[in-house]
Design an enzyme around this catalytic site. Sequence first.
Site, short mmCIF file in Angstrom:
data_model
loop_
_atom_site.label_atom_id
_atom_site.label_comp_id
_atom_site.label_asym_id
_atom_site.label_seq_id
_atom_site.Cartn_x
_atom_site.Cartn_y
_atom_site.Cartn_z
N ASP A 251 0.77 -1.23 0.00
CA ASP A 251 0.00 0.00 0.00
C ASP A 251 0.81 1.29 0.00
O ASP A 251 0.35 2.30 -0.50
CB ASP A 251 -0.95 -0.01 1.21
CG ASP A 251 -2.08 0.99 1.08
OD1 ASP A 251 -2.32 1.46 -0.04
OD2 ASP A 251 -2.71 1.30 2.08
N CYS B 189 -18.83 -8.44 -13.21
CA CYS B 189 -19.80 -7.44 -12.76
C CYS B 189 -21.06 -7.47 -13.61
O CYS B 189 -22.15 -7.11 -13.14
CB CYS B 189 -19.19 -6.04 -12.81
SG CYS B 189 -18.03 -5.69 -11.47
N CYS C 294 -23.02 0.23 -7.43
CA CYS C 294 -22.07 1.11 -6.76
C CYS C 294 -22.11 2.53 -7.31
O CYS C 294 -21.82 3.49 -6.59
CB CYS C 294 -20.66 0.55 -6.85
SG CYS C 294 -20.09 0.23 -8.55
N CYS D 168 -14.13 11.79 -4.04
CA CYS D 168 -14.21 10.59 -3.20
C CYS D 168 -14.12 10.93 -1.72
O CYS D 168 -13.21 11.65 -1.28
CB CYS D 168 -13.08 9.63 -3.59
SG CYS D 168 -13.05 8.11 -2.62
N CYS E 99 -19.47 2.09 -1.58
CA CYS E 99 -19.44 1.36 -2.85
C CYS E 99 -19.11 -0.12 -2.65
O CYS E 99 -19.38 -0.95 -3.54
CB CYS E 99 -18.47 2.00 -3.83
SG CYS E 99 -16.73 1.91 -3.34
#
Length: 378
Positions: free
Chosen positions: A138, A192, A198, A218, A248
């Site tokens: 990350d 999907c 979402c 966001c 989401c």
Amino acid sequence: MESMVEGTVDPELIRAMAKEAGFALCRFAEAGVAPHAEAFESWLARGAHGTMTYLERTRQARVQPRAMLPDTRTVIVLGSPFASRGCSLPNWREELRGRIAAYALGADYHDVIRWRLRNFCQRIKSVYPNAVCYAEVDTGPVLERDWAWASGVGWFGKNTNILNPHFGSLFFLAVVMTNLEVPPDAQVPDRCGRCVRCIPACPTGALDGDYGLDARRCISYWTIEHRGSIPQRVRATLGEWVFGCDICQDVCPWNEKKARRLWLEPSTELHPFLPELLSLTDEEFRQRYRRTALWRAKREGIARNAAVVLGNSGNPDAVPFLARALASDPSAVVRAHAAWALGQIGTTAALDALLHHLRRETDPTVIAETQGALRAAA
């Protein structure tokens, strides 16, 4: 000189090592330019990364793993599921409680995953002594989701998260670049389908419907990554969120199907008392959150967010706490957002606190916010 690794590398042995180190997912991709490098460059060019300038500074390393480890032949992608899934608190306004994204529960996942990565890399080197590993979780210049897609960990969801058929999107990603040559795994198809849950669920319209996200819209970006003042047009859209956002992911059918058993009941850790967050000193914040994911937002950011959510609550019970922050918080950013929040509540007590403070404030940004709050409440 490249470090050669002799002999055949057994992918199933490496997967077993990953499992022993605590990773539920382990897949392999052939190293090279990141599959969606052009899309990443275009995203940066549009400014959709907001103030996350570190993404620009490290763009070359992010699109080419060999910038970090020249001998890289394989990218090993690892996944570790969340321990929980959060839920909304219906009466958060009355109780003055905010909401924290479920992934942030407990110890900082960076520390946990790094320990597992060290363990994993040690296991690899015990079997392949000439192996070289570069591990990240990350924080390094790696496009983890790109390699997760390339290795078949999952597919890109329309919420831009990687979706796995077993864990949905509720798992942490980590990568290990290595000079080991491991046969790549097959990719998985997009599953999907026609689902777009979402996209309309996002209260800020951050998802573009074409597998893209604008960070400038966001909630997670504003509550975690952004430093300084949150634009007034954005504040009301934060709702109850103090750190991150799960919306989401909450509405995604893959998470509903695969992670229903992981739902958490409301807790003080995921639904903190906002006046307490607002009043923490630097040392108190350090003692409580130094070893958690919330440390990234720092004391100023969390207090700022708490003030915004208190304003969004519209609850007059928040006024004394906001007035205290306006009068005494050492951060002009926090004072400014406390002033805005008082204007949103707009009671007589809130207006009195704003008028009283206006005579003492010296910071021009706080003065402007206080004057604006008085006008908004008039």
